[in-house]
Design a protein around this motif. Sequence first.
Motif, mmCIF file in Angstrom:
data_model
loop_
_atom_site.group_PDB
_atom_site.id
_atom_site.type_symbol
_atom_site.label_atom_id
_atom_site.label_comp_id
_atom_site.label_asym_id
_atom_site.label_seq_id
_atom_site.Cartn_x
_atom_site.Cartn_y
_atom_site.Cartn_z
ATOM 1 N N ILE A 69 0.857 -1.176 0.000
ATOM 2 C CA ILE A 69 0.000 0.000 0.000
ATOM 3 C C ILE A 69 0.898 1.234 0.000
ATOM 4 C CG2 ILE A 69 -0.161 0.099 2.531
ATOM 5 C CD1 ILE A 69 -3.058 1.079 2.164
ATOM 6 N N GLY A 70 0.429 2.275 -0.618
ATOM 7 C CA GLY A 70 1.246 3.481 -0.675
ATOM 8 C C GLY A 70 0.421 4.691 -1.050
ATOM 9 N N GLY A 71 1.015 5.836 -0.890
ATOM 10 C CA GLY A 71 0.374 7.089 -1.256
ATOM 11 C C GLY A 71 1.417 8.081 -1.716
ATOM 12 N N SER A 108 -2.604 10.659 -4.584
ATOM 13 C CA SER A 108 -2.835 9.282 -5.023
ATOM 14 C C SER A 108 -2.693 8.303 -3.866
ATOM 15 C CB SER A 108 -1.841 8.892 -6.132
ATOM 16 O OG SER A 108 -1.869 9.812 -7.196
ATOM 17 N N VAL A 109 -3.491 7.236 -3.954
ATOM 18 C CA VAL A 109 -3.383 6.102 -3.032
ATOM 19 C C VAL A 109 -3.473 4.836 -3.871
ATOM 20 C CG1 VAL A 109 -4.371 4.889 -1.070
ATOM 21 C CG2 VAL A 109 -4.479 7.383 -1.157
ATOM 22 N N TYR A 110 -2.630 3.848 -3.587
ATOM 23 C CA TYR A 110 -2.671 2.604 -4.345
ATOM 24 C C TYR A 110 -2.451 1.430 -3.394
ATOM 25 C CZ TYR A 110 2.271 3.944 -4.228
ATOM 26 O OH TYR A 110 3.510 4.377 -3.829
ATOM 27 N N TRP A 111 -2.994 0.291 -3.774
ATOM 28 C CA TRP A 111 -2.868 -0.890 -2.926
ATOM 29 C C TRP A 111 -2.861 -2.137 -3.815
ATOM 30 C CZ3 TRP A 111 -6.851 2.568 -3.009
ATOM 31 C CH2 TRP A 111 -8.087 2.138 -3.503
ATOM 32 N N GLU A 112 -2.295 -3.227 -3.260
ATOM 33 C CA GLU A 112 -2.149 -4.476 -3.995
ATOM 34 C C GLU A 112 -2.186 -5.645 -3.018
ATOM 35 O OE1 GLU A 112 1.119 -6.799 -6.872
ATOM 36 O OE2 GLU A 112 1.454 -4.723 -6.217
ATOM 37 N N GLU A 136 -5.268 -1.720 -7.227
ATOM 38 C CA GLU A 136 -6.155 -0.590 -7.499
ATOM 39 C C GLU A 136 -5.407 0.704 -7.199
ATOM 40 O OE1 GLU A 136 -10.700 0.277 -7.938
ATOM 41 O OE2 GLU A 136 -9.898 -1.636 -7.275
ATOM 42 N N ARG A 137 -5.748 1.731 -7.954
ATOM 43 C CA ARG A 137 -5.119 3.036 -7.760
ATOM 44 C C ARG A 137 -6.188 4.119 -7.797
ATOM 45 N NH1 ARG A 137 0.190 5.222 -8.480
ATOM 46 N NH2 ARG A 137 0.112 7.479 -8.810
ATOM 47 N N TYR A 138 -6.129 5.010 -6.825
ATOM 48 C CA TYR A 138 -7.055 6.150 -6.756
ATOM 49 C C TYR A 138 -6.232 7.429 -6.893
ATOM 50 C CZ TYR A 138 -10.058 9.745 -4.716
ATOM 51 O OH TYR A 138 -10.778 10.897 -4.500
ATOM 52 N N SER A 146 -11.472 13.078 -9.494
ATOM 53 C CA SER A 146 -10.856 11.822 -9.083
ATOM 54 C C SER A 146 -11.161 10.700 -10.057
ATOM 55 C CB SER A 146 -11.350 11.429 -7.688
ATOM 56 O OG SER A 146 -12.762 11.276 -7.683
ATOM 57 N N THR A 147 -10.325 9.655 -10.001
ATOM 58 C CA THR A 147 -10.526 8.452 -10.794
ATOM 59 C C THR A 147 -9.973 7.263 -10.020
ATOM 60 O OG1 THR A 147 -10.028 7.356 -12.897
ATOM 61 C CG2 THR A 147 -8.335 8.781 -11.985
ATOM 62 N N GLU A 148 -10.536 6.104 -10.274
ATOM 63 C CA GLU A 148 -10.084 4.884 -9.620
ATOM 64 C C GLU A 148 -10.028 3.778 -10.657
ATOM 65 O OE1 GLU A 148 -11.184 2.260 -5.612
ATOM 66 O OE2 GLU A 148 -12.138 4.191 -6.017
ATOM 67 N N ARG A 149 -8.875 3.132 -10.800
ATOM 68 C CA ARG A 149 -8.672 2.147 -11.856
ATOM 69 C C ARG A 149 -8.106 0.853 -11.283
ATOM 70 N NH1 ARG A 149 -11.502 3.777 -16.340
ATOM 71 N NH2 ARG A 149 -11.677 6.044 -16.106
ATOM 72 N N PRO A 150 -8.704 -0.300 -11.644
ATOM 73 C CA PRO A 150 -8.243 -1.580 -11.111
ATOM 74 C C PRO A 150 -7.338 -2.349 -12.072
ATOM 75 C CG PRO A 150 -10.387 -1.873 -12.105
ATOM 76 C CD PRO A 150 -9.994 -0.432 -12.347
#
Length: 398
Positions: A69-71, A108-112, A136-138, A146-150
């Motif tokens: 996870i990260g931002g 941005s925030v992203y997680w895996e 996923e990334r926001y 905003s956008t969110e893509r998987p």
Amino acid sequence: NNNALRQALLDTDPATAFNPFGINANTPFAIDRVFVTTNHAGTTFLELEDLKLNGDLFSLPAGPVSFAIGGEHRREHASDNPDALTASGQTTGSTNFAPTKGSRDVWSVYWEVRLPVTSPTWNFPGLHSLELNYQERYDNFSDFGSTERPKVSARWQPLDSAWTVRATYSEAFHAPSLGELFAGVDQSFPAVHDTVSDATQAQVEQRISGNPNLKPETAYEWTYGTVVTPGKWWSPLQGLTVSVDFYHIDLRSVTVTLDPQFLIDHESEFPGQVVRDANTGAIVVLFTPFQNLGRLVEEGIDYEMVYILETSRLGHGDLGTLTATMNGNYLDHAGLVAVPDGPKQEVSGKFGGGFLGANGGGSLTHNRWYASLFYDKENVLGGTLETGFTVHYIGQYW
């Protein structure tokens, strides 16, 4: 300097007037009065802070469930400021353009998560190893919202590690650059052919500019393929790896500037962008700001083969290593929709076309590949001898 040139052409004093006819027909004063050196100063600024954390959440019978996870925060700023003469469009022989200035903040925030379903230690027939991955990334843009893509993927080894089957589905989002949004007007004079009016000159004025109303590009992609290392099944093929992947890419709202000739040929589809003289019908100016246009769908196959021969395996000592590589692409389909809701045209096997013009868009040849063969051997001095060759092939297009 167009302003100074007008005054010098109207000047009645031979010592200071500008004479456009003949060589060495002007005094140094007249030349210095008309010719200038333009200048512009530009700056770009990028500030980035990010934080990342990864590890194992807990363990399942097939192995640990891993996560990441990260931002990040990104701030962009760009400016380009020409001198007043260039910005006012009053030069000949130089490119006139207006100032550019823009900035944005992106949070941005992203997680895996990686989930092992089966393990090689279980010896399950048909399920030697199965692993699932979810990402996923926001993103939140100060100028776009905003956008969110998987992205989801699977990796399956039915028998053993010699055969892997893989598949991926992902979505992408690309916000316009600051230049595409805020670039000042840039001037050009392309050669065109006008079928509407014979009064149009062979070259017309084109004005290229940023567009603050641009929307982001979006893409939807899925791939599936396999990797095989048959040497684990049959020793003569040891060192051989073969992979094949099929892909489908659907790119929408492509950000481009229209090709001038395409704009003229499709004038009715872009109202207000072709300005004509009210009396003669001749083209006066073409407006080609950055625009979201059309859609491009590509389908094809990526393939690769690598064979590494360690000569020591042949039983006659170490004579060095041979490495043969071949990777390529076969483009099966490329469908271009040049304008929103317009007809689709097949452009595979072609060079450019559509809203990018006859010379834009790159080569969409069906076949292209790269092959190499290299030999290397350590010598008695501790160095390494390496020799080989490579071949690049690009198929025909028209």
